[in-house]
Scaffold this motif. Structure first.
Motif, PDB file in Angstrom:
ATOM      1  N   GLU A 139       2.202   9.244 -24.114  1.00 39.43           N
ATOM      2  CA  GLU A 139       1.420  10.295 -23.469  1.00 39.43           C
ATOM      3  C   GLU A 139       0.683   9.691 -22.268  1.00 39.43           C
ATOM      4  O   GLU A 139       0.340   8.510 -22.291  1.00 39.43           O
ATOM      5  CB  GLU A 139       0.415  10.850 -24.503  1.00 39.43           C
ATOM      6  CG  GLU A 139      -0.206  12.157 -24.088  1.00 39.43           C
ATOM      7  CD  GLU A 139      -1.115  12.784 -25.150  1.00 39.43           C
ATOM      8  OE1 GLU A 139      -1.106  12.317 -26.316  1.00 39.43           O
ATOM      9  OE2 GLU A 139      -1.826  13.725 -24.794  1.00 39.43           O
ATOM     10  N   PRO A 140       0.423  10.466 -21.228  1.00 40.97           N
ATOM     11  CA  PRO A 140      -0.335   9.894 -20.102  1.00 40.97           C
ATOM     12  C   PRO A 140      -1.800   9.654 -20.471  1.00 40.97           C
ATOM     13  O   PRO A 140      -2.309  10.249 -21.419  1.00 40.97           O
ATOM     14  CB  PRO A 140      -0.235  10.974 -19.017  1.00 40.97           C
ATOM     15  CG  PRO A 140       0.041  12.245 -19.761  1.00 40.97           C
ATOM     16  CD  PRO A 140       0.818  11.860 -20.985  1.00 40.97           C
ATOM     17  N   PHE A 141      -2.470   8.764 -19.703  1.00 38.31           N
ATOM     18  CA  PHE A 141      -3.916   8.596 -19.821  1.00 38.31           C
ATOM     19  C   PHE A 141      -4.561   9.942 -19.525  1.00 38.31           C
ATOM     20  O   PHE A 141      -4.160  10.615 -18.574  1.00 38.31           O
ATOM     21  CB  PHE A 141      -4.421   7.572 -18.788  1.00 38.31           C
ATOM     22  CG  PHE A 141      -4.090   6.140 -19.101  1.00 38.31           C
ATOM     23  CD1 PHE A 141      -3.511   5.767 -20.308  1.00 38.31           C
ATOM     24  CD2 PHE A 141      -4.377   5.135 -18.169  1.00 38.31           C
ATOM     25  CE1 PHE A 141      -3.217   4.435 -20.589  1.00 38.31           C
ATOM     26  CE2 PHE A 141      -4.089   3.802 -18.436  1.00 38.31           C
ATOM     27  CZ  PHE A 141      -3.503   3.450 -19.650  1.00 38.31           C
ATOM     28  N   ARG A 142      -5.568  10.315 -20.308  1.00 40.71           N
ATOM     29  CA  ARG A 142      -6.219  11.601 -20.048  1.00 40.71           C
ATOM     30  C   ARG A 142      -7.696  11.409 -19.741  1.00 40.71           C
ATOM     31  O   ARG A 142      -8.439  10.834 -20.537  1.00 40.71           O
ATOM     32  CB  ARG A 142      -6.047  12.542 -21.241  1.00 40.71           C
ATOM     33  CG  ARG A 142      -4.586  12.881 -21.525  1.00 40.71           C
ATOM     34  CD  ARG A 142      -4.441  14.245 -22.173  1.00 40.71           C
ATOM     35  NE  ARG A 142      -3.062  14.489 -22.597  1.00 40.71           N
ATOM     36  CZ  ARG A 142      -2.162  15.099 -21.827  1.00 40.71           C
ATOM     37  NH1 ARG A 142      -2.477  15.490 -20.602  1.00 40.71           N
ATOM     38  NH2 ARG A 142      -0.939  15.311 -22.285  1.00 40.71           N
ATOM     39  N   TYR A 180      -6.167  14.552 -25.711  1.00 40.48           N
ATOM     40  CA  TYR A 180      -4.887  13.969 -26.099  1.00 40.48           C
ATOM     41  C   TYR A 180      -4.192  14.907 -27.069  1.00 40.48           C
ATOM     42  O   TYR A 180      -4.832  15.470 -27.961  1.00 40.48           O
ATOM     43  CB  TYR A 180      -5.085  12.596 -26.740  1.00 40.48           C
ATOM     44  CG  TYR A 180      -5.409  11.531 -25.717  1.00 40.48           C
ATOM     45  CD1 TYR A 180      -4.430  11.069 -24.847  1.00 40.48           C
ATOM     46  CD2 TYR A 180      -6.695  11.016 -25.605  1.00 40.48           C
ATOM     47  CE1 TYR A 180      -4.720  10.111 -23.892  1.00 40.48           C
ATOM     48  CE2 TYR A 180      -6.989  10.052 -24.655  1.00 40.48           C
ATOM     49  CZ  TYR A 180      -5.997   9.602 -23.797  1.00 40.48           C
ATOM     50  OH  TYR A 180      -6.282   8.664 -22.851  1.00 40.48           O
ATOM     51  N   ASP A 190       1.602   5.747 -29.055  1.00 42.04           N
ATOM     52  CA  ASP A 190       1.148   6.035 -30.417  1.00 42.04           C
ATOM     53  C   ASP A 190      -0.384   6.071 -30.512  1.00 42.04           C
ATOM     54  O   ASP A 190      -0.985   5.484 -31.418  1.00 42.04           O
ATOM     55  CB  ASP A 190       1.724   5.004 -31.410  1.00 42.04           C
ATOM     56  CG  ASP A 190       3.210   5.234 -31.658  1.00 42.04           C
ATOM     57  OD1 ASP A 190       3.681   6.371 -31.443  1.00 42.04           O
ATOM     58  OD2 ASP A 190       3.903   4.269 -32.046  1.00 42.04           O
ATOM     59  N   GLY A 191      -1.005   6.728 -29.551  1.00 40.47           N
ATOM     60  CA  GLY A 191      -2.456   6.949 -29.603  1.00 40.47           C
ATOM     61  C   GLY A 191      -3.305   5.777 -29.174  1.00 40.47           C
ATOM     62  O   GLY A 191      -4.517   5.804 -29.351  1.00 40.47           O
ATOM     63  N   GLN A 192      -2.683   4.713 -28.632  1.00 39.64           N
ATOM     64  CA  GLN A 192      -3.458   3.592 -28.128  1.00 39.64           C
ATOM     65  C   GLN A 192      -3.069   3.296 -26.680  1.00 39.64           C
ATOM     66  O   GLN A 192      -1.880   3.285 -26.357  1.00 39.64           O
ATOM     67  CB  GLN A 192      -3.203   2.335 -28.973  1.00 39.64           C
ATOM     68  CG  GLN A 192      -3.709   2.442 -30.409  1.00 39.64           C
ATOM     69  CD  GLN A 192      -3.597   1.119 -31.139  1.00 39.64           C
ATOM     70  OE1 GLN A 192      -3.759   0.059 -30.543  1.00 39.64           O
ATOM     71  NE2 GLN A 192      -3.309   1.184 -32.419  1.00 39.64           N
ATOM     72  N   MET A 207      -0.420   5.922 -22.935  1.00 37.36           N
ATOM     73  CA  MET A 207      -0.841   5.926 -24.336  1.00 37.36           C
ATOM     74  C   MET A 207       0.414   5.808 -25.188  1.00 37.36           C
ATOM     75  O   MET A 207       1.339   6.612 -25.054  1.00 37.36           O
ATOM     76  CB  MET A 207      -1.565   7.232 -24.678  1.00 37.36           C
ATOM     77  CG  MET A 207      -2.839   7.473 -23.916  1.00 37.36           C
ATOM     78  SD  MET A 207      -4.119   6.226 -24.202  1.00 37.36           S
ATOM     79  CE  MET A 207      -4.702   6.706 -25.823  1.00 37.36           C
ATOM     80  N   TRP A 210       5.716  12.721 -23.014  1.00 38.36           N
ATOM     81  CA  TRP A 210       5.069  13.864 -22.383  1.00 38.36           C
ATOM     82  C   TRP A 210       5.771  14.181 -21.066  1.00 38.36           C
ATOM     83  O   TRP A 210       5.876  13.331 -20.185  1.00 38.36           O
ATOM     84  CB  TRP A 210       3.594  13.562 -22.118  1.00 38.36           C
ATOM     85  CG  TRP A 210       2.846  14.753 -21.606  1.00 38.36           C
ATOM     86  CD1 TRP A 210       2.564  15.048 -20.311  1.00 38.36           C
ATOM     87  CD2 TRP A 210       2.332  15.830 -22.381  1.00 38.36           C
ATOM     88  NE1 TRP A 210       1.890  16.246 -20.226  1.00 38.36           N
ATOM     89  CE2 TRP A 210       1.735  16.747 -21.491  1.00 38.36           C
ATOM     90  CE3 TRP A 210       2.327  16.126 -23.748  1.00 38.36           C
ATOM     91  CZ2 TRP A 210       1.122  17.926 -21.922  1.00 38.36           C
ATOM     92  CZ3 TRP A 210       1.713  17.296 -24.175  1.00 38.36           C
ATOM     93  CH2 TRP A 210       1.125  18.181 -23.272  1.00 38.36           C
ATOM     94  N   VAL A 232       5.442   7.700 -29.691  1.00 41.83           N
ATOM     95  CA  VAL A 232       4.897   8.809 -28.908  1.00 41.83           C
ATOM     96  C   VAL A 232       4.246   8.259 -27.637  1.00 41.83           C
ATOM     97  O   VAL A 232       3.418   7.353 -27.703  1.00 41.83           O
ATOM     98  CB  VAL A 232       3.859   9.601 -29.731  1.00 41.83           C
ATOM     99  CG1 VAL A 232       3.373  10.824 -28.956  1.00 41.83           C
ATOM    100  CG2 VAL A 232       4.440  10.007 -31.077  1.00 41.83           C
ATOM    101  N   ALA A 244      -9.020   5.494 -20.634  1.00 41.27           N
ATOM    102  CA  ALA A 244      -8.080   6.222 -21.486  1.00 41.27           C
ATOM    103  C   ALA A 244      -8.426   6.050 -22.959  1.00 41.27           C
ATOM    104  O   ALA A 244      -8.318   6.987 -23.746  1.00 41.27           O
ATOM    105  CB  ALA A 244      -6.662   5.732 -21.234  1.00 41.27           C
ATOM    106  N   PHE A 298       5.761  17.655 -25.140  1.00 37.97           N
ATOM    107  CA  PHE A 298       6.547  16.481 -25.524  1.00 37.97           C
ATOM    108  C   PHE A 298       8.027  16.831 -25.577  1.00 37.97           C
ATOM    109  O   PHE A 298       8.391  17.930 -25.970  1.00 37.97           O
ATOM    110  CB  PHE A 298       6.108  15.971 -26.898  1.00 37.97           C
ATOM    111  CG  PHE A 298       4.815  15.225 -26.867  1.00 37.97           C
ATOM    112  CD1 PHE A 298       4.733  13.984 -26.254  1.00 37.97           C
ATOM    113  CD2 PHE A 298       3.675  15.757 -27.452  1.00 37.97           C
ATOM    114  CE1 PHE A 298       3.534  13.286 -26.232  1.00 37.97           C
ATOM    115  CE2 PHE A 298       2.478  15.066 -27.424  1.00 37.97           C
ATOM    116  CZ  PHE A 298       2.406  13.828 -26.818  1.00 37.97           C
ATOM    117  N   LYS A 340      -1.916  12.067 -31.769  1.00 34.56           N
ATOM    118  CA  LYS A 340      -3.030  11.599 -32.580  1.00 34.56           C
ATOM    119  C   LYS A 340      -3.546  10.274 -32.013  1.00 34.56           C
ATOM    120  O   LYS A 340      -2.769   9.369 -31.748  1.00 34.56           O
ATOM    121  CB  LYS A 340      -2.545  11.402 -34.012  1.00 34.56           C
ATOM    122  CG  LYS A 340      -3.651  11.366 -35.031  1.00 34.56           C
ATOM    123  CD  LYS A 340      -3.032  11.276 -36.431  1.00 34.56           C
ATOM    124  CE  LYS A 340      -4.029  10.786 -37.457  1.00 34.56           C
ATOM    125  NZ  LYS A 340      -4.512   9.424 -37.204  1.00 34.56           N
TER     126      LYS A 340
END
Lengths: 244, 222
Positions: A100-103, B100, A71-73, A69, A8, A98, A167, A19, B103
């Motif tokens: 991603e930042p904590f949201r 998010y 892969d979604g974890q 994050m 991200w 993948v 998160a 992304f 996924k």
């Protein structure tokens, strides 16, 4: 091995984000996930591009600075592990990962993967301390603590405040952090005088930033210290007693 | 000095409200199921029980007063449960304004905990239908006031209705599986017995309730 990182990228809180995919070659399985990001940044700097902003400090799983994050974890697929302790041996050649930042409303995004977790500091300020007279150190064993209580208090005190619980929570709740910080003081004799004030203060402050707990248990699964949701039950009980 | 929000104004307080109202409703579904088991003892047994429900409290209280009192408590519990759920949902939506993009991969949250909202809505819709069908008789073509045994059989002899009852009760079971566990967590009582209790409770209620339409469909009760 070679991996593809889908990261991200967002220049600032009010900028649009998206992304971007990067290919990283010659990844060794001994690398930690943060070292993978280091390699990516060296690559980006060499190409004259903006490196990916991410938080890290101790890189040995005890400071709570890192956390994204994966892969979604929160902190990735391995249980009881902070992002810095996640190693590339878990991945295979050709994997796409993948990041991603904590949201959370309580964790406003600063840049790329960096979020501002100072809401946790506000919760601590609302009661996560004990008021003691300073001076010479008290004698050892002056205050006796049952072994069971000290063990449980230490389990709670393992919390490093990384924010993975928020998160991971489908509701963006801050319960596990607040519960751990409450429990490690509320379980010990030193924490008793301010127990009620602490519990009310911290819970009410928590609710200014975060969602509510619906007992999914995702927080505990994401927690690098595997802190039990039994502490959340303890928070619920202490709050009930304090507000009575 | 800062004024404290009322207990119900806090999210943790709303969870207590959900737990207590949930407990009231759990007590009701269990007694409702146990009472209906009288169908296996014949028409007289079930109809007498139904009549007794109107008489309890007599002669201290006029006929049906206690029944209406209990109905009022149940309605209040339903209202509190739904209002708290709604207002917590709104709070939780606000807690993550930016979702998010990638996924999510859930590890611990199970089907039951993730679908509480939907199983709850199914149960509410079912209860409305159930009242129309067997309390007021609006949707029951062959409704005879006071002859509960006859009404139940007349209703469940319609296959789609019987299937709807089974599905609604499975949704109730899923809701109870998470709810009966969750209420102890919200109240601050913890231990491994909670899961055992919630499985047993949901299992008993669902097995009992589902047995009625099945018994009529397969001619065990006629």
């Amino acid at each position: 091995m070679n991996v593809h990182l889908k990261v991200w990228r967002q220049a600032g809180p009010d900028e649009p984000g998206d992304f971007e995919t990067y290919d990283i070659a010659d990844v060794t399985e001994e690398m930690s996930f943060l070292e993978l990001l280091d390699v990516l940044n060296e690559q980006l700097v060499a190409e004259g591009r903006e490196p990916v902003a991410f938080d890290s400090d101790c890189r040995e799983g005890i400071c709570g600075s890192c956390g994204v994050m994966i892969d979604g974890q929160a902190h990735g697929p391995q249980r009881g592990t902070a992002t810095c302790q996640l190693h590339m041996r878990l991945y295979n050649d050709g994997d796409t990962i993948v990041v991603e930042p904590f949201r959370s409303a309580g964790f406003p995004l600063v840049k790329d993967l960096v979020v501002n977790r100072s809401a946790f500091d506000r919760i601590i300020e609302a009661g996560g301390f004990i008021t003691v007279p300073t001076g010479s150190a008290p004698d050892a064993n002056l205050t006796l603590v049952p072994k069971e209580d000290s063990d449980r208090a230490m389990d709670a005190a393992q919390c490093i405040g990384c924010g993975a619980c928020v998160a991971a929570c489908p509701n963006g709740a801050g319960q596990l952090f607040t519960a751990a910080k409450l429990a490690h003081l509320n379980l010990l004799p030193q924490g008793q005088p301010e127990r009620q004030r602490r519990t009310i203060g911290m819970v009410e402050e928590m609710e200014n930033y975060f969602g509510s707990c619906t007992n999914h248990r995702e927080c505990s699964a994401a927690c690098p210290k595997e802190i039990s949701i039994d502490f959340i039950a303890m928070l619920n009980r202490d709050f009930r007693k304090a507000r009575r | 000095m800062r004024t404290r929000p009322s207990l119900f104004a806090t999210a943790v307080g709303k969870k207590y409200a959900m737990a207590i109202s949930g407990l009231v409703l759990m007590g009701y579904v269990l007694l409702h199921m146990v009472g209906n088991l009288k169908i296996y003892f014949g028409a007289e047994s079930l109809n007498k029980y139904a009549e007794w429900l109107r008489e309890i409290g007599e002669p201290a209280l006029p006929r049906e007063w206690l029944l209406w009192g209990l109905r009022f408590v149940l309605l209040a519990a339903v209202f509190v449960h739904i209002y708290a759920a709604y207002s917590l949902t709104v709070m939780n939506r606000r807690a993550r304004p930016v979702q998010y993009v990638s996924k999510r991969d859930y590890v611990a949250a199970d089907f039951a905990s993730r679908t509480m909202r939907w199983t709850g809505i199914i149960v509410v819709l079912f209860v409305v239908w159930h009242l129309l069908d067997l309390t007021w008789g609006t949707t029951n073509p062959d409704f005879v006031s006071g002859d509960v045994y006859h009404n139940v059989i007349a209703s469940f002899e319609r296959i789609p209705v019987a299937i709807a009852y089974v599905i609604a009760n499975l949704a109730l079971g899923v809701h109870l599986y998470h709810g009966a566990w969750s209420l102890f967590q919200s109240m601050g009582w913890y231990g491994t017995w909670r899961r055992t209790f919630s499985i047993a409770f949901a299992g008993v209620v669902v097995l009992g309730n589902v047995s009625f339409p099945l018994a009529v469909m397969f001619g065990v009760v006629n």
